[in-house]
Design an enzyme around this catalytic site. Structure first.
Site, PDB file in Angstrom:
ATOM      1  N   HIS A  24       0.822  -1.211   0.000  1.00  0.00           N
ATOM      2  CA  HIS A  24       0.000   0.000   0.000  1.00  0.00           C
ATOM      3  C   HIS A  24       0.862   1.270   0.000  1.00  0.00           C
ATOM      4  CE1 HIS A  24      -3.185  -2.871   1.258  1.00  0.00           C
ATOM      5  NE2 HIS A  24      -3.911  -2.088   0.483  1.00  0.00           N
ATOM      6  N   HIS A  30      -2.317  -5.467  -6.399  1.00  0.00           N
ATOM      7  CA  HIS A  30      -2.426  -6.711  -5.645  1.00  0.00           C
ATOM      8  C   HIS A  30      -3.875  -7.188  -5.614  1.00  0.00           C
ATOM      9  CE1 HIS A  30      -2.946  -3.424  -2.729  1.00  0.00           C
ATOM     10  NE2 HIS A  30      -3.780  -4.239  -2.082  1.00  0.00           N
ATOM     11  N   CYS A  68     -14.208  -6.539   3.231  1.00  0.00           N
ATOM     12  CA  CYS A  68     -13.240  -6.553   2.139  1.00  0.00           C
ATOM     13  C   CYS A  68     -11.875  -6.852   2.733  1.00  0.00           C
ATOM     14  CB  CYS A  68     -13.231  -5.239   1.385  1.00  0.00           C
ATOM     15  SG  CYS A  68     -13.016  -3.797   2.425  1.00  0.00           S
ATOM     16  N   GLU A 119      -5.700  -2.145  -6.610  1.00  0.00           N
ATOM     17  CA  GLU A 119      -6.193  -3.500  -6.390  1.00  0.00           C
ATOM     18  C   GLU A 119      -6.920  -4.071  -7.593  1.00  0.00           C
ATOM     19  OE1 GLU A 119      -6.763  -3.594  -1.596  1.00  0.00           O
ATOM     20  OE2 GLU A 119      -8.560  -3.208  -2.769  1.00  0.00           O
TER      21      GLU A 119
END
EC number: 5.3.3.2
Length: 181
Positions: A24, A30, A68, A119
């Site tokens: 991050h 990812h 999530c 993401e």
């Protein structure tokens, strides 16, 4: 315990792993997933949204989908969804095979604290009329069923109330559910 994410390329192929915070910080693409549970009521569909905890390292106090996270290495997204429903909000009754996998989208966003989301986010949905929950205060500060009308109203009036990925997840879920009817 150090958490790792699965790094992927633009086609969704796994290319390695990295510690979650580092991924991050660097904004590397990812693997992730977003679960959105819903139920049918006499007034239409309702969606179970969580308010992210104050102590989260990003998107704190934002409303978002039911849960999530990131699948572990060699863990499929449906199994990861089931695991995180239990870890975040204590829901144990949703099995991996109950999810409808709507596929994935890629998004990138700069966050409020210098971190970056980048993401490949799988969207998992399930119709779950009867669930009970026990909130993990390190993950979630509140959970509520929201009607379509209430979500639409809040998205229009106060979009910053929600996580950066939620509007895309919600729109894709609505498109799927409206096409299915």
């Amino acid at each position: 315990m150090t958490e790792y994410v699965v790094l992927v390329n633009e086609q969704g192929d796994a290319i390695g792993t990295m510690e979650k915070l580092e991924a991050h910080e660097k904004g590397l693409l990812h693997l992730a997933f977003s679960v959105l549970l819903y139920r049918e009521t006499d007034l239409g569909k309702e969606f179970l949204l969580q308010k992210r905890a104050e102590c989260k390292y990003h998107s704190k106090n934002k409303w978002s989908n039911t849960c999530c996270s990131h699948p572990r290495v060699n863990e499929n997204v449906e199994a990861a969804g089931t695991r995180r429903l239990n870890e975040e909000i204590g829901i144990t009754g949703v099995l991996p095979e109950q999810f409808v996998n709507l596929g994935w989208f890629i998004y990138q966003a700069e966050l409020e604290n210098g971190l970056s989301e980048h993401e490949q986010d799988y969207i998992l949905i399930a119709n779950t009329p009867d669930v009970s929950f026990i909130l993990n205060p390190e993950e979630v500060s509140d959970i509520q069923w929201w009607s379509e009308a209430d979500i639409e109203k809040e998205l229009k009036a106060n979009p910053d109330t929600f996580s950066v990925w939620f509007p895309t997840v919600y729109k894709k879920v609505l498109t799927h559910l409206h096409q299915a009817n």
